[in-house]
Design an enzyme around this catalytic site. Structure first.
Site, PDB file in Angstrom:
ATOM      1  N   ALA A  48       0.834  -1.200   0.000  1.00  0.00           N
ATOM      2  CA  ALA A  48       0.000   0.000   0.000  1.00  0.00           C
ATOM      3  C   ALA A  48       0.871   1.253   0.000  1.00  0.00           C
ATOM      4  O   ALA A  48       1.880   1.308   0.684  1.00  0.00           O
ATOM      5  CB  ALA A  48      -0.906   0.011   1.228  1.00  0.00           C
ATOM      6  N   THR A  49       0.506   2.231  -0.762  1.00  0.00           N
ATOM      7  CA  THR A  49       1.083   3.580  -0.793  1.00  0.00           C
ATOM      8  C   THR A  49      -0.041   4.482  -1.290  1.00  0.00           C
ATOM      9  O   THR A  49      -1.000   3.972  -1.886  1.00  0.00           O
ATOM     10  CB  THR A  49       2.248   3.682  -1.783  1.00  0.00           C
ATOM     11  OG1 THR A  49       1.767   3.362  -3.074  1.00  0.00           O
ATOM     12  CG2 THR A  49       3.361   2.722  -1.424  1.00  0.00           C
ATOM     13  N   THR A  50      -0.040   5.711  -1.165  1.00  0.00           N
ATOM     14  CA  THR A  50       0.819   6.708  -0.561  1.00  0.00           C
ATOM     15  C   THR A  50      -0.033   7.490   0.426  1.00  0.00           C
ATOM     16  O   THR A  50      -1.214   7.738   0.141  1.00  0.00           O
ATOM     17  CB  THR A  50       1.363   7.663  -1.656  1.00  0.00           C
ATOM     18  OG1 THR A  50       2.165   6.916  -2.575  1.00  0.00           O
ATOM     19  CG2 THR A  50       2.190   8.804  -1.074  1.00  0.00           C
TER      20      THR A  50
END
Length: 286
Positions: free
Chosen positions: A60-62
Site C-alpha cells: 500500500a502507498t501513498t
C-alpha cells in the site's frame, strides 16, 4: 453422530488464563504477549531469508498528512500493488485510531491492516483499564513499540511504515508523527508523506501547503498532492472518475475524527483536475 463437545473458553476449567487477572495491565499488546505471543503480527515464525518473488504480497502507498489551524488532515490513495500488478483499486489506507487520532499505512498491506486493528484495540484497552484517554504522545509511543515488534518481518520484506496524526487537546492543535521500520518515532512539522509516491507528494505539499488556511484548503492540498504522486509513481492510484474511486480523506480536530464524504472529495478532485486542464490548455495555445 453427535457433535464433539466444544471446550469452554480458557480451557477445561472454564477459567480465563491467569494473565487476564493481573491488575494494572493497561497494554493489550503486553497482555497478548504474556498470554499467547504467537497472536501478535510480528511474532509469527517465517522461513529464514526473504520471501520468494512469487509470494510478493500487496503493498500500500501513498499517505499524506498536513496541519491546519485547529486540526490535521490525512489522506491516502486507494491502490495496492503486487510487483507491477494492481492488486486492488479500492483498498482503505487511512483509519481512525480512536476518537481524536488517525493512522495511515504504507508497506505490506495485510500486516499493516492487522497492526492498525491491534493498535485500535490497544488504545481502547488502555482507556478501559485506566479510565482515561492516553495522551497523543503516549499513543505515538505505543505505535512505535508495535512497529519495532514487526522488525523481524520487516527484515524479511514485510515492512510496515505507518503515519500517525491527531489532535492534541493539551496544545490545541494537530500533530503528525512518522516512523521508520525500527520503530523510530519522529514528529513532523506542518506536513509529511510516506510510501513510494511520497517524494512527489512532499514536493507538492512543500509548494501548496498553507498552514494558516482552513480545513477546506487543507483537504484540497491533500488531494492535489496525491494527484501529483499518482502522476509520477505507478504504485499510487489517482482519482478514478469512471469508477468514482477517490482518496480516503480524514479530518481530526477538537470535535474528533471524521471522514470526509466521498462525494465531497470527488468534487474537490474535479476542481483540481479542471484547474490543471485549464492551465495546460492555456500553456499549449499558440
Amino acid at each position: 453422530m453427535p457433535a464433539a463437545p466444544v471446550p469452554p473458553p480458557g480451557g477445561p476449567s472454564g477459567r480465563l488464563p491467569a494473565a487476564f487477572h493481573v491488575a494494572g495491565a493497561a497494554s493489550f499488546v503486553d497482555l497478548v504477549a504474556g498470554t499467547d505471543p504467537s497472536l501478535l503480527p510480528g511474532r509469527r515464525p517465517l522461513p529464514a531469508g526473504a520471501l520468494p518473488p512469487e509470494l510478493d504480497p500487496p503493498h500500500a502507498t501513498t499517505i499524506v498528512a498536513l496541519t491546519y489551524p485547529g486540526g490535521v488532515v490525512m489522506a491516502g490513495d486507494r491502490r495496492a500493488t503486487a510487483g507491477s500488478t494492481i492488486a486492488h483499486r479500492e483498498i482503505e489506507k487511512v483509519f481512525p485510531a480512536d476518537a481524536h487520532s488517525c493512522v495511515g499505512i504504507a508497506g505490506t498491506a495485510g500486516i499493516a491492516v492487522e497492526m492498525v486493528r491491534l493498535f485500535q484495540v490497544e488504545l481502547e484497552h488502555f482507556e478501559k483499564i485506566e479510565g482515561a484517554v492516553l495522551s497523543l504522545d503516549g499513543k505515538a509511543n505505543r505505535l512505535s513499540a508495535m512497529v519495532r515488534g514487526n522488525l523481524g518481518l520487516a527484515m524479511q520484506g514485510l515492512a510496515v511504515v505507518p503515519l500517525f496524526a491527531g489532535y492534541d487537546a493539551a496544545l490545541g492543535r494537530g500533530r503528525i508523527f512518522s516512523y521508520d521500520v525500527t520503530g523510530g518515532r519522529y514528529e513532523e512539522r506542518g506536513h509529511h508523506s510516506v510510501g513510494s509516491g511520497s517524494v512527489f507528494a512532499k514536493g507538492a505539499l512543500k509548494k501548496l501547503h498553507r498552514p494558516t488556511r482552513g480545513v477546506d484548503d487543507a483537504v484540497a492540498t491533500a488531494v492535489e498532492a496525491l494527484h501529483d504522486a499518482a502522476d509520477d509513481d505507478s504504485a499510487t492510484g489517482g482519482v478514478d472518475l469512471v469508477r468514482g474511486v477517490v482518496p480516503v480523506v480524514a479530518v481530526v480536530d477538537e470535535a474528533g475524527y471524521r471522514r470526509v464524504p466521498d462525494e465531497r472529495v470527488l468534487a474537490v478532485a474535479r476542481e483540481v483536475l479542471a484547474a490543471r486542464t485549464a492551465r495546460h490548455e492555456e500553456d499549449t495555445q499558440p
